[in-house]
Scaffold this active site. Structure first.
Site, PDB file in Angstrom:
ATOM      1  N   GLN A   1       0.851  -1.207   0.000  1.00  0.00           N
ATOM      2  CA  GLN A   1       0.000   0.000   0.000  1.00  0.00           C
ATOM      3  C   GLN A   1       0.882   1.252   0.000  1.00  0.00           C
ATOM      4  O   GLN A   1       1.508   1.562   1.018  1.00  0.00           O
ATOM      5  CB  GLN A   1      -0.878  -0.026   1.258  1.00  0.00           C
ATOM      6  CG  GLN A   1      -1.800   1.154   1.423  1.00  0.00           C
ATOM      7  CD  GLN A   1      -2.377   1.213   2.839  1.00  0.00           C
ATOM      8  OE1 GLN A   1      -1.773   0.681   3.778  1.00  0.00           O
ATOM      9  NE2 GLN A   1      -3.522   1.836   2.995  1.00  0.00           N
TER      10      GLN A   1
ATOM     11  N   SER B   1       0.949   6.402   2.693  1.00  0.00           N
ATOM     12  CA  SER B   1       1.600   7.371   3.596  1.00  0.00           C
ATOM     13  C   SER B   1       2.847   7.978   2.970  1.00  0.00           C
ATOM     14  O   SER B   1       3.568   7.315   2.219  1.00  0.00           O
ATOM     15  CB  SER B   1       2.024   6.691   4.898  1.00  0.00           C
ATOM     16  OG  SER B   1       0.936   6.072   5.512  1.00  0.00           O
TER      17      SER B   1
ATOM     18  N   SER C   1       4.577  -1.384   4.281  1.00  0.00           N
ATOM     19  CA  SER C   1       4.733  -2.782   4.706  1.00  0.00           C
ATOM     20  C   SER C   1       4.827  -3.674   3.466  1.00  0.00           C
ATOM     21  O   SER C   1       4.096  -3.469   2.493  1.00  0.00           O
ATOM     22  CB  SER C   1       3.528  -3.237   5.532  1.00  0.00           C
ATOM     23  OG  SER C   1       3.302  -2.349   6.593  1.00  0.00           O
TER      24      SER C   1
ATOM     25  N   GLU D   1      -9.368  -1.575   5.487  1.00  0.00           N
ATOM     26  CA  GLU D   1      -8.131  -1.797   6.234  1.00  0.00           C
ATOM     27  C   GLU D   1      -8.433  -1.913   7.726  1.00  0.00           C
ATOM     28  O   GLU D   1      -7.900  -2.776   8.421  1.00  0.00           O
ATOM     29  CB  GLU D   1      -7.160  -0.629   5.983  1.00  0.00           C
ATOM     30  CG  GLU D   1      -5.871  -0.752   6.792  1.00  0.00           C
ATOM     31  CD  GLU D   1      -4.841   0.318   6.425  1.00  0.00           C
ATOM     32  OE1 GLU D   1      -5.232   1.347   5.849  1.00  0.00           O
ATOM     33  OE2 GLU D   1      -3.662   0.112   6.729  1.00  0.00           O
TER      34      GLU D   1
ATOM     35  N   GLU E   1      -5.934   8.066  17.859  1.00  0.00           N
ATOM     36  CA  GLU E   1      -6.526   9.413  18.040  1.00  0.00           C
ATOM     37  C   GLU E   1      -7.430   9.747  16.847  1.00  0.00           C
ATOM     38  O   GLU E   1      -8.540  10.262  17.015  1.00  0.00           O
ATOM     39  CB  GLU E   1      -5.410  10.471  18.165  1.00  0.00           C
ATOM     40  CG  GLU E   1      -4.580  10.375  19.435  1.00  0.00           C
ATOM     41  CD  GLU E   1      -3.542   9.253  19.386  1.00  0.00           C
ATOM     42  OE1 GLU E   1      -3.224   8.759  18.289  1.00  0.00           O
ATOM     43  OE2 GLU E   1      -3.054   8.859  20.464  1.00  0.00           O
TER      44      GLU E   1
HETATM   45  C1  FAD Z   1       3.600  -1.063  11.545  1.00  0.00           C
HETATM   46  C2  FAD Z   1       3.138  -0.023  10.571  1.00  0.00           C
HETATM   47  C3  FAD Z   1       2.850  -0.386   9.271  1.00  0.00           C
HETATM   48  C4  FAD Z   1       2.420   0.577   8.346  1.00  0.00           C
HETATM   49  N1  FAD Z   1       2.175   0.173   7.055  1.00  0.00           N
HETATM   50  C5  FAD Z   1       1.822   1.103   6.130  1.00  0.00           C
HETATM   51  C6  FAD Z   1       1.650   0.722   4.756  1.00  0.00           C
HETATM   52  O1  FAD Z   1       1.818  -0.439   4.383  1.00  0.00           O
HETATM   53  N2  FAD Z   1       1.311   1.669   3.862  1.00  0.00           N
HETATM   54  C7  FAD Z   1       1.113   2.973   4.217  1.00  0.00           C
HETATM   55  O2  FAD Z   1       0.760   3.777   3.356  1.00  0.00           O
HETATM   56  N3  FAD Z   1       1.277   3.373   5.519  1.00  0.00           N
HETATM   57  C8  FAD Z   1       1.634   2.464   6.471  1.00  0.00           C
HETATM   58  N4  FAD Z   1       1.831   2.854   7.778  1.00  0.00           N
HETATM   59  C9  FAD Z   1       1.733   4.286   8.110  1.00  0.00           C
HETATM   60  C10 FAD Z   1       0.548   4.687   8.946  1.00  0.00           C
HETATM   61  O3  FAD Z   1      -0.652   4.625   8.206  1.00  0.00           O
HETATM   62  C11 FAD Z   1       0.834   6.104   9.468  1.00  0.00           C
HETATM   63  O4  FAD Z   1       1.975   6.017  10.309  1.00  0.00           O
HETATM   64  C12 FAD Z   1      -0.328   6.674  10.219  1.00  0.00           C
HETATM   65  O5  FAD Z   1      -1.389   6.968   9.361  1.00  0.00           O
HETATM   66  C13 FAD Z   1       0.064   7.964  11.009  1.00  0.00           C
HETATM   67  O6  FAD Z   1       0.698   8.880  10.186  1.00  0.00           O
HETATM   68  P1  FAD Z   1       2.076   9.550  10.629  1.00  0.00           P
HETATM   69  O7  FAD Z   1       3.017   8.453  10.992  1.00  0.00           O
HETATM   70  O8  FAD Z   1       2.474  10.482   9.535  1.00  0.00           O
HETATM   71  O9  FAD Z   1       1.771  10.355  11.962  1.00  0.00           O
HETATM   72  P2  FAD Z   1       1.076  11.803  12.073  1.00  0.00           P
HETATM   73  O10 FAD Z   1      -0.112  11.853  11.197  1.00  0.00           O
HETATM   74  O11 FAD Z   1       2.130  12.843  11.868  1.00  0.00           O
HETATM   75  O12 FAD Z   1       0.610  11.797  13.565  1.00  0.00           O
HETATM   76  C14 FAD Z   1       1.465  12.145  14.664  1.00  0.00           C
HETATM   77  C15 FAD Z   1       0.628  12.162  15.945  1.00  0.00           C
HETATM   78  O13 FAD Z   1      -0.389  13.191  15.850  1.00  0.00           O
HETATM   79  C16 FAD Z   1      -1.665  12.659  16.094  1.00  0.00           C
HETATM   80  N5  FAD Z   1      -2.679  13.313  15.244  1.00  0.00           N
HETATM   81  C17 FAD Z   1      -2.560  13.591  13.916  1.00  0.00           C
HETATM   82  N6  FAD Z   1      -3.684  14.167  13.464  1.00  0.00           N
HETATM   83  C18 FAD Z   1      -4.548  14.238  14.516  1.00  0.00           C
HETATM   84  C19 FAD Z   1      -5.877  14.741  14.679  1.00  0.00           C
HETATM   85  N7  FAD Z   1      -6.552  15.275  13.651  1.00  0.00           N
HETATM   86  N8  FAD Z   1      -6.437  14.645  15.920  1.00  0.00           N
HETATM   87  C20 FAD Z   1      -5.769  14.086  16.948  1.00  0.00           C
HETATM   88  N9  FAD Z   1      -4.498  13.616  16.852  1.00  0.00           N
HETATM   89  C21 FAD Z   1      -3.893  13.685  15.665  1.00  0.00           C
HETATM   90  C22 FAD Z   1      -1.546  11.177  15.718  1.00  0.00           C
HETATM   91  O14 FAD Z   1      -2.524  10.398  16.372  1.00  0.00           O
HETATM   92  C23 FAD Z   1      -0.134  10.853  16.180  1.00  0.00           C
HETATM   93  O15 FAD Z   1      -0.117  10.568  17.559  1.00  0.00           O
HETATM   94  C24 FAD Z   1       2.257   1.920   8.734  1.00  0.00           C
HETATM   95  C25 FAD Z   1       2.537   2.290  10.052  1.00  0.00           C
HETATM   96  C26 FAD Z   1       2.981   1.342  10.972  1.00  0.00           C
HETATM   97  C27 FAD Z   1       3.282   1.760  12.371  1.00  0.00           C
END
Ligand code: FAD
Length: 405
Positions: free
Chosen positions: A112, A115, A150, A233, A375
């Site tokens: 996928q 991100s 992933s 998902e 969140e």
């Molecule tokens: C094990 C693992 C596998 C993954 N696999 C994939 C994959 O295969 N493909 C893919 O595309 N992505 C993948 N991801 C990514 C995942 O979808 C993102 O990490 C996730 O959506 C959060 O985005 P970010 O890491 O940019 O954090 P951010 O969006 O920057 O968030 C940082 C913090 O701010 C908080 N926050 C952000 N916005 C808000 C809001 N509006 N209200 C309250 N709190 C908020 C969040 O909860 C978090 O605590 C994976 C992640 C992990 C950990």
């Protein structure tokens, strides 16, 4: 209308025509798909029989009892849980025919590409660009960077969202593609995570050509299509994964995280304390409630696409996985802190029951991030399930190119 008796008969016929002990694994899986017994709720000709989804369990039980091979859902979870329902809903007939069979048999692994370094929770802000080669053959040329992908190191195909129109608000300028991970310009680099393993990757896309025939849905409709993927998902992570780990009877919890914790309790009377006993019982009850709620959600899903309720399931799964694995490490004392191997490995899937307690504890940390953070899911439940007022969103009507980044 296909019923349980009909499915049993079809399963018996499949086993008679392709005895598992004398049929190669892949040949058996292909034959199962062609018999409509892969995912019975899918349409005829695409691995299913238009049957109620709840009847899948009948087929699975018969095949397991006969020792038939399975398609390794842990390895192809993104294809099964996310790419397939999206292709089914938005794909052309040609795309469905081309992609669904090798996806289900596991011949082609999917990942996928959603991100990005600057777009996770706020996925619609993503910056990867797809520009149409109007003077050439009409292919799309994609440039950008994805992250946390992933299984990209195993994948033959990816579901990808990219920006095709920066001049409109962020949700409206996106288009959804099926991207060939072996195409020139796709570069996959491992990212080591807290478990020491590199289950995910960063993926650089430099001038990657995607034929227009691999666009899923209309140009500019990518957010709509992606929502189908995201809702599925959450159900795949929260609603299907839990019971699959779940197997076993509620009383034994065999094969589930809570079952592993209970087995540790049974095997180590010398480590028991009153407090740990109370907490284990509470977790047991909550795990059972989550399992039954997941079952009900799956029955509601019998026909049609999942709604925001899947976000509630995924929230519960993440919380329980972290609490149970935390309990387990605490209960085992010093042994809970041992770790088998810290070299960088590239696993083919996630293992919440077979690996040691330390691994489960560390891997569960990602459960409240992957597939939407807890969140963000709480926001979805608040707005779309409970009908509470939405968060203020000031960027909804601003062209993406004018947003501060
Ligand atoms: C094990 C693992 C596998 C993954 N696999 C994939 C994959 O295969 N493909 C893919 O595309 N992505 C993948 N991801 C990514 C995942 O979808 C993102 O990490 C996730 O959506 C959060 O985005 P970010 O890491 O940019 O954090 P951010 O969006 O920057 O968030 C940082 C913090 O701010 C908080 N926050 C952000 N916005 C808000 C809001 N509006 N209200 C309250 N709190 C908020 C969040 O909860 C978090 O605590 C994976 C992640 C992990 C950990």
């Amino acid at each position: 209308m296909t019923d349980a008796a009909d499915l049993r008969r079809r399963t018996t016929d499949l086993l008679a025509a392709h005895p598992p002990e004398r049929t190669g694994r892949l040949d058996f899986l292909r034959a199962r798909f062609d018999a409509g017994l892969a995912w019975v709720h899918f349409p005829e000709g695409l691995g299913g029989l238009d049957a109620p989804r709840s009847l899948q369990a009948v087929v699975d039980a018969e095949l397991a009892a006969a020792g038939a091979p399975d398609n390794d859902p842990g390895r192809i979870g993104i294809g099964l849980g996310m790419a397939a329902p999206t292709i089914l809903r938005y794909g052309t007939e040609e795309q469905k025919k081309r992609f669904l069979r090798p996806l289900w048999t596991g011949e082609e692994v999917w990942c996928q590409l959603f991100s990005e370094p600057g777009a996770g929770s706020d996925l619609a802000a993503l910056a990867t660009r797809a520009v149409r080669d109007e003077d050439g053959d009409g292919d799309w040329i994609v440039d950008g960077q994805k992250v946390w992908t992933s299984s990209a190191h195993l994948a033959r195909w990816a579901i990808l969202i990219a920006r095709t129109d920066p001049a409109v608000p962020k949700h409206r300028g996106l288009t959804y593609f099926l991207c060939d991970m072996t195409a020139p310009g796709v570069e996959v680099r491992p990212l080591r995570q807290i478990t020491g393993e590199a289950e995910f990757n960063e993926v650089f896309l430099g001038g990657v050509r995607i034929p227009d025939a691999h666009r899923l849905g209309d140009v500019g409709d990518g957010w709509q299509v992606a929502r189908t993927t995201l809702m599925n998902e959450r159900v795949a992570i929260g609603g299907v994964r839990a019971p699959r780990e779940g197997g076993g009877t509620p009383a034994e919890g065999r094969g589930r995280m809570i079952g592993v914790a209970a087995a540790a309790w049974r095997d180590h009377p010398e480590l028991r304390t009153h407090d740990l006993h109370q907490r284990l019982l509470t977790l047991w009850v909550e795990a059972e409630v989550a399992r039954l709620t997941g079952e009900r959600l799956r029955q509601q899903l019998s026909q049609g696409q999942p709604g925001p309720e899947g976000s509630g399931m995924k929230l519960a799964f993440a919380r329980l996985a972290q609490q149970i694995s935390g309990w387990d490490v605490e209960f085992r004392g010093e042994d809970g802190l041992t770790y088998d191997d810290w070299t960088l490995r590239r696993p083919e899937g996630v293992d919440f029951t077979g690996r040691e307690a330390g691994y489960r504890y560390l891997r569960a940390k990602g459960n409240s991030i992957e597939g939407g953070t807890s969140e963000v899911l709480l926001n979805i439940v608040a707005e779309r399930v409970l009908g509470l007022p939405p968060e203020p969103r000031t960027d909804k009507d601003v062209a993406w190119k004018d947003l501060p980044r």
